[in-house]
Write a protein that holds these residues in place. Structure first.
Motif, short mmCIF file in Angstrom:
data_model
loop_
_atom_site.label_atom_id
_atom_site.label_comp_id
_atom_site.label_asym_id
_atom_site.label_seq_id
_atom_site.Cartn_x
_atom_site.Cartn_y
_atom_site.Cartn_z
N ALA A 43 8.92 -22.81 21.01
CA ALA A 43 8.15 -21.90 21.87
C ALA A 43 7.56 -20.75 21.08
O ALA A 43 6.45 -20.28 21.36
CB ALA A 43 9.05 -21.38 22.99
N GLY A 44 8.29 -20.26 20.06
CA GLY A 44 7.78 -19.14 19.25
C GLY A 44 6.56 -19.54 18.45
O GLY A 44 5.58 -18.79 18.36
N THR A 45 6.60 -20.72 17.84
CA THR A 45 5.45 -21.21 17.08
C THR A 45 4.28 -21.47 18.01
O THR A 45 3.12 -21.15 17.68
CB THR A 45 5.82 -22.50 16.32
OG1 THR A 45 6.95 -22.23 15.48
CG2 THR A 45 4.67 -22.99 15.48
N ALA A 46 4.55 -22.04 19.19
CA ALA A 46 3.49 -22.29 20.16
C ALA A 46 2.81 -21.00 20.58
O ALA A 46 1.58 -20.92 20.70
CB ALA A 46 4.06 -23.01 21.38
N ALA A 47 3.60 -19.93 20.79
CA ALA A 47 3.03 -18.64 21.18
C ALA A 47 2.13 -18.09 20.08
O ALA A 47 1.07 -17.52 20.35
CB ALA A 47 4.15 -17.66 21.51
N ALA A 48 2.55 -18.26 18.83
CA ALA A 48 1.74 -17.78 17.71
C ALA A 48 0.44 -18.55 17.61
O ALA A 48 -0.62 -17.97 17.31
CB ALA A 48 2.54 -17.90 16.41
N VAL A 49 0.47 -19.86 17.85
CA VAL A 49 -0.74 -20.67 17.81
C VAL A 49 -1.69 -20.23 18.93
O VAL A 49 -2.91 -20.11 18.73
CB VAL A 49 -0.40 -22.17 17.92
CG1 VAL A 49 -1.68 -22.99 18.12
CG2 VAL A 49 0.34 -22.63 16.67
N ARG A 50 -1.13 -20.01 20.13
CA ARG A 50 -1.96 -19.53 21.24
C ARG A 50 -2.64 -18.20 20.88
O ARG A 50 -3.83 -18.00 21.13
CB ARG A 50 -1.10 -19.33 22.50
CG ARG A 50 -0.63 -20.62 23.15
CD ARG A 50 0.21 -20.30 24.39
NE ARG A 50 0.76 -21.50 24.99
CZ ARG A 50 0.12 -22.25 25.89
NH1 ARG A 50 -1.10 -21.89 26.26
NH2 ARG A 50 0.68 -23.31 26.40
N HIS A 51 -1.88 -17.30 20.29
CA HIS A 51 -2.42 -15.99 19.92
C HIS A 51 -3.52 -16.14 18.87
O HIS A 51 -4.55 -15.44 18.91
CB HIS A 51 -1.30 -15.11 19.39
CG HIS A 51 -1.73 -13.71 19.10
ND1 HIS A 51 -2.25 -13.32 17.87
CD2 HIS A 51 -1.73 -12.58 19.88
CE1 HIS A 51 -2.54 -12.04 17.90
NE2 HIS A 51 -2.24 -11.56 19.10
N MET A 52 -3.33 -17.06 17.92
CA MET A 52 -4.34 -17.28 16.87
C MET A 52 -5.65 -17.77 17.48
O MET A 52 -6.73 -17.27 17.13
CB MET A 52 -3.82 -18.29 15.85
CG MET A 52 -4.82 -18.64 14.76
SD MET A 52 -4.16 -19.81 13.54
CE MET A 52 -3.94 -21.28 14.59
#
Length: 336
Positions: free
Chosen positions: A93-102
């Motif tokens: 979930a943390g990596t997914a959130a970072a990808v969304r933010h990018m």
């Protein structure tokens, strides 16, 4: 490193397949680009670069593990985005959130992956569970480059083109310039020699210096004989040559990108005007002294002992020995 989109990511679970068509071009050859910067757009989806050297061989989404996930997480960290509590190499979930933010920072909706529908156990009248879309990083949208900023080598597409191959090619670092020197002139060029560079097609001009001189490259092998400085891959001459790497006195003008250029090297220079004669006018005697033969009349000649100096363009600097003279305009014997 090239990016060749082969599929279009969806941003809505019910989205219909799209054609592969270029809808935006934001980069140009010679430009330096940074991470998560849209470079080309196809079907309203971005193509961008991230730092890393491991090949992007699959789409990455929640639940994936591996070295490519480690690379993605490091790239996200390099852009200032954290991946939360996700372990290294685990797309959570943390990596997914970072990808969304990018993606949001680039101005695009994040791509989604729809997992297979799950069927609940029960009676014949039970309903299938609704699929839940997870964010994904499509291999068609990102190209990993060992170091950033990277340099744009080519953008061979225009808006409206169908995607049939690479849409952009990147190289790490700045532009490099390698010249091809005639082997007979190898002894005249050393590291540090001044260079004048001109791209006749674009008018770009720069000055620089020789950074290194490689070993002889022969056409039968296409490889240098023991030297490592042979990185130029295009426009090599058909015959043998010596590769010469030239560094500019500053950042290269973007107009030099993908251009054949003329390099003028100054092997040696004098601080004042000198007397020079053709190379073929120099004669070496049995006593190892160099001489020049001057034509004095239609039948007369005189021999002048000389000391030779720098040479260029088939001419050699000469200084007469004490008691002898050479005057500008005098005729000398060539090739006796």
């Amino acid at each position: 490193m090239s990016a060749t989109p082969t599929a279009v990511a969806v941003t809505q679970p019910t989205a219909q397949p799209s054609a592969l068509v270029v809808t935006g071009v934001f980069a140009r050859p010679g430009q330096r680009v940074n991470a998560a910067q849209p470079l080309v757009e196809y079907d309203a989806r971005p193509v961008f670069a991230l730092p890393g050297s491991f090949p992007m061989y699959r789409d990455l989404t929640v639940g994936e593990e591996g070295k490519d996930v480690v690379q993605l997480q490091r790239a996200l960290h390099a852009t200032g985005r954290t991946t939360g509590p996700d372990p290294s190499g685990m797309f959570g979930a943390g990596t997914a959130a970072a990808v969304r933010h990018m993606y949001a920072a680039m101005g695009y909706a994040p791509p989604l992956a729809t997992p297979a529908e799950a069927v609940s156990a029960g009676t014949a009248g039970s309903r299938k569970a609704e699929p839940e879309a997870d964010v994904t990083l499509p291999s068609s949208e990102v190209v990993f480059v060992p170091s950033l900023p990277a340099r744009v080598v080519s953008v061979p597409v225009h808006v409206g083109d169908a995607v049939k191959g690479p849409v952009i090619t990147l190289a790490r670092g700045d532009m490099t310039l390698t010249g091809f020197l005639d082997p007979s002139e190898r002894g005249l060029v050393t590291a540090g020699a001044k260079a004048d560079i001109l791209a006749e097609a674009t008018g770009a001009h720069a000055t620089g210096a020789v950074a290194s001189v490689g070993a002889l490259v022969t056409p039968d092998t296409g490889k240098d004989n023991g030297a490592s400085d042979n990185s130029a891959a295009a426009a090599r001459p058909d015959g043998a040559y010596v590769p010469v790497r030239v560094e500019g006195s500053g950042s290269w003008d973007r107009r030099f990108a993908d251009q054949d250029v003329r390099i003028t090297l100054t092997a040696a220079a004098t601080s004042r005007a000198v007397t020079a004669v053709p190379e073929a006018a120099i004669t070496a005697g049995a006593d190892a002294r160099s001489t020049v033969t001057v034509v004095t009349t239609s039948v007369g000649q005189r021999t002048v002992p000389v000391t030779t100096g720098v040479s260029a363009d088939g001419l050699v600097q000469v200084t007469p020995a004490r008691g002898y003279s050479l005057r500008a305009g005098e005729r000398v014997v060539v090739g006796t």
